[in-house]
Design a protein around this motif. Structure first.
Motif, PDB file in Angstrom:
ATOM      1  N   ARG A 172       4.462 -59.872 -18.577  1.00 30.31           N
ATOM      2  CA  ARG A 172       2.979 -59.490 -19.147  1.00 30.31           C
ATOM      3  C   ARG A 172       2.394 -58.824 -17.880  1.00 30.31           C
ATOM      4  O   ARG A 172       1.420 -57.947 -18.074  1.00 30.31           O
ATOM      5  CB  ARG A 172       2.321 -61.011 -19.531  1.00 30.31           C
ATOM      6  N   SER A 173       2.545 -59.288 -16.581  1.00 27.76           N
ATOM      7  CA  SER A 173       1.919 -58.747 -15.420  1.00 27.76           C
ATOM      8  C   SER A 173       2.157 -57.289 -15.329  1.00 27.76           C
ATOM      9  O   SER A 173       1.218 -56.570 -15.042  1.00 27.76           O
ATOM     10  CB  SER A 173       2.381 -59.690 -14.198  1.00 27.76           C
ATOM     11  N   ASP A 220       3.160 -55.236 -17.477  1.00 24.07           N
ATOM     12  CA  ASP A 220       2.441 -54.459 -18.799  1.00 24.07           C
ATOM     13  C   ASP A 220       1.188 -54.147 -18.392  1.00 24.07           C
ATOM     14  O   ASP A 220       0.782 -53.112 -18.682  1.00 24.07           O
ATOM     15  CB  ASP A 220       2.907 -55.315 -20.090  1.00 24.07           C
ATOM     16  N   THR A 221       0.475 -55.356 -17.907  1.00 20.70           N
ATOM     17  CA  THR A 221      -1.033 -55.023 -17.756  1.00 20.70           C
ATOM     18  C   THR A 221      -1.317 -54.135 -16.633  1.00 20.70           C
ATOM     19  O   THR A 221      -1.939 -53.332 -16.775  1.00 20.70           O
ATOM     20  CB  THR A 221      -1.697 -56.403 -17.156  1.00 20.70           C
ATOM     21  N   ILE A 228      -3.448 -50.591 -16.752  1.00 24.65           N
ATOM     22  CA  ILE A 228      -4.625 -50.484 -16.252  1.00 24.65           C
ATOM     23  C   ILE A 228      -4.483 -48.720 -15.191  1.00 24.65           C
ATOM     24  O   ILE A 228      -5.196 -48.056 -15.552  1.00 24.65           O
ATOM     25  CB  ILE A 228      -4.704 -51.443 -15.096  1.00 24.65           C
TER      26      ILE A 228
END
Length: 199
Positions: free
Chosen positions: A33-34, A36-37, A41
């Motif tokens: 998830r990190s 992907d974020t 961005i």
């Protein structure tokens, strides 16, 4: 007695292994998830930067339009439809916010004509303001323009051959200054506003 102890130890080890497996799975999901974020961005920043670069197309289209007009037309015209959005006076309602009604009014010109055609997926709009309070010649009193001054140069009166402050003025005609505001809408609804001053 040794057999009972071995069976009890095998059950505890299995329970601890399951707990460690669950913890490692949660850590893996958090890592994915990190990453992907961070990718999202970075992509959004890239889209924003590309819309800023595409804004040059709107500035060049506005400059080309200004060059086709006579001084008299630029002193009095207000065009709010058709091939240009031009105001001979400055306007305070043209903001760089995406939620104002001006940019959605249909007045700003969509840049579509060659050689200023934006890339696929981008919409470029511009509006031109002459930075004057009133219509008329920028050299006339009461028109109140932000302008360039062109007067004859002053004499050198400073020591050692240097001119005093304000002694040499730029030569040339008095001209108004124009503010071009460009709105660019790109992929993923990214928006950029670019302003430049032309004279």
């Amino acid at each position: 007695m040794r057999t009972i102890g071995r069976r009890a130890q095998q059950g505890v080890v299995l329970f601890i292994a399951l707990i460690i497996l669950v913890a490692m799975s949660l850590a893996g999901v958090a890592l994915i998830r990190s990453v992907d974020t961070g990718t999202v961005i970075a992509a959004n920043l890239a889209f924003r930067q590309s819309t800023t670069y595409v804004g040059d197309i709107g500035i060049e289209a506005a400059r080309a339009w200004l060059k086709t007009r006579t001084a008299t037309q630029l002193q009095t015209q207000t065009l709010t439809a058709g091939t240009a959005a031009y105001y001979a006076r400055w306007r305070d309602d043209i903001t760089l916010l995406g939620n104002d009604t001006y940019w959605n009014s249909g007045v700003p010109v969509d840049v579509t004509a060659s050689p200023y055609t934006p890339p696929a997926g981008y919409t470029v709009r511009y509006v031109i303001n002459r930075l004057c309070q009133n219509d008329g010649d920028p050299g006339t009193a009461g028109v109140n323009c932000v302008k360039t001054y062109g007067t004859a140069g002053g004499a050198s009166t400073g020591s050692k051959g240097a001119a005093t402050y304000g002694g040499y003025a730029l030569s040339g005609a008095v001209a108004a200054i124009y503010r071009v505001t460009v709105q660019v809408t790109g992929p993923r609804n990214s928006k950029s506003y670019i302003q430049t001053v032309l004279f």
